[in-house]
Write a protein that holds these residues in place. Structure first.
Motif, PDB file in Angstrom:
ATOM      1  N   ALA A  21     115.839  48.854  21.010  1.00  0.00           N
ATOM      2  CA  ALA A  21     114.936  48.327  19.988  1.00  0.00           C
ATOM      3  C   ALA A  21     115.666  47.408  19.017  1.00  0.00           C
ATOM      4  O   ALA A  21     116.802  47.674  18.621  1.00  0.00           O
ATOM      5  CB  ALA A  21     114.296  49.475  19.211  1.00  0.00           C
ATOM      6  N   ILE A  22     115.007  46.344  18.649  1.00  0.00           N
ATOM      7  CA  ILE A  22     115.540  45.427  17.639  1.00  0.00           C
ATOM      8  C   ILE A  22     115.606  46.172  16.314  1.00  0.00           C
ATOM      9  O   ILE A  22     114.651  46.855  15.934  1.00  0.00           O
ATOM     10  CB  ILE A  22     114.632  44.189  17.511  1.00  0.00           C
ATOM     11  N   PRO A  37     111.668  46.695   9.208  1.00  0.00           N
ATOM     12  CA  PRO A  37     112.621  47.601   9.862  1.00  0.00           C
ATOM     13  C   PRO A  37     112.029  48.147  11.171  1.00  0.00           C
ATOM     14  O   PRO A  37     111.510  49.256  11.226  1.00  0.00           O
ATOM     15  CB  PRO A  37     112.839  48.689   8.814  1.00  0.00           C
ATOM     16  N   HIS A  38     112.108  47.343  12.224  1.00  0.00           N
ATOM     17  CA  HIS A  38     111.465  47.647  13.506  1.00  0.00           C
ATOM     18  C   HIS A  38     111.918  48.981  14.107  1.00  0.00           C
ATOM     19  O   HIS A  38     111.099  49.826  14.464  1.00  0.00           O
ATOM     20  CB  HIS A  38     111.725  46.505  14.492  1.00  0.00           C
ATOM     21  N   LYS A  39     113.214  49.173  14.210  1.00  0.00           N
ATOM     22  CA  LYS A  39     113.735  50.390  14.846  1.00  0.00           C
ATOM     23  C   LYS A  39     113.313  51.637  14.063  1.00  0.00           C
ATOM     24  O   LYS A  39     112.958  52.658  14.644  1.00  0.00           O
ATOM     25  CB  LYS A  39     115.252  50.319  14.994  1.00  0.00           C
ATOM     26  N   LYS A  40     113.331  51.540  12.751  1.00  0.00           N
ATOM     27  CA  LYS A  40     112.908  52.665  11.901  1.00  0.00           C
ATOM     28  C   LYS A  40     111.439  53.014  12.177  1.00  0.00           C
ATOM     29  O   LYS A  40     111.081  54.189  12.286  1.00  0.00           O
ATOM     30  CB  LYS A  40     113.101  52.293  10.428  1.00  0.00           C
ATOM     31  N   GLN A  47     106.533  55.970  19.640  1.00  0.00           N
ATOM     32  CA  GLN A  47     106.001  55.243  20.795  1.00  0.00           C
ATOM     33  C   GLN A  47     105.750  53.789  20.395  1.00  0.00           C
ATOM     34  O   GLN A  47     105.754  53.451  19.234  1.00  0.00           O
ATOM     35  CB  GLN A  47     104.725  55.901  21.317  1.00  0.00           C
ATOM     36  N   CYS A  48     105.536  52.944  21.380  1.00  0.00           N
ATOM     37  CA  CYS A  48     105.382  51.499  21.140  1.00  0.00           C
ATOM     38  C   CYS A  48     103.934  51.038  21.143  1.00  0.00           C
ATOM     39  O   CYS A  48     103.587  50.061  20.495  1.00  0.00           O
ATOM     40  CB  CYS A  48     106.141  50.711  22.204  1.00  0.00           C
TER      41      CYS A  48
END
Length: 93
Positions: A21-22, A37-40, A47-48
């Motif tokens: 994940a970025i 904060p994408h990964k957070k 889930q995506c």
């Protein structure tokens, strides 16, 4: 046998998705940069598909209308978690 292979492949994609994940995504805007904060978010949601309805990658049609509507702000309001005011996301210039 095929079901086990498919299940293993799905599990591998899920684990790889979290690992790859970025970390953060930056959106320059007129009223200040938004650092997402994408990964957070991915780790918190687990889930995506909540955001990436069509699979991994850029969210089709993502813009300020989506972010301020059912996207970012809407999710924060629904979960009663995260910023909902302008300066909560936009860091002034």
């Amino acid at each position: 046998m095929q079901i086990r292979i498919l299940a293993a492949a799905a599990a591998l994609l899920l684990v790889a998705g979290h690992a790859l994940a970025i970390e953060k995504i930056t959106f320059p805007t007129r009223i200040g940069t938004v650092v997402f904060p994408h990964k957070k978010h991915q780790e918190a949601l687990g889930q995506c598909r909540g955001c990436h309805e069509k699979g991994p990658g850029r969210i089709e049609g993502f813009d300020k209308v989506l972010a301020h509507g059912r996207g970012c702000k809407g999710c924060h309001e629904e979960l009663k978690k995260g910023p909902t005011r302008c300066n909560g996301c936009h860091n002034g210039k």
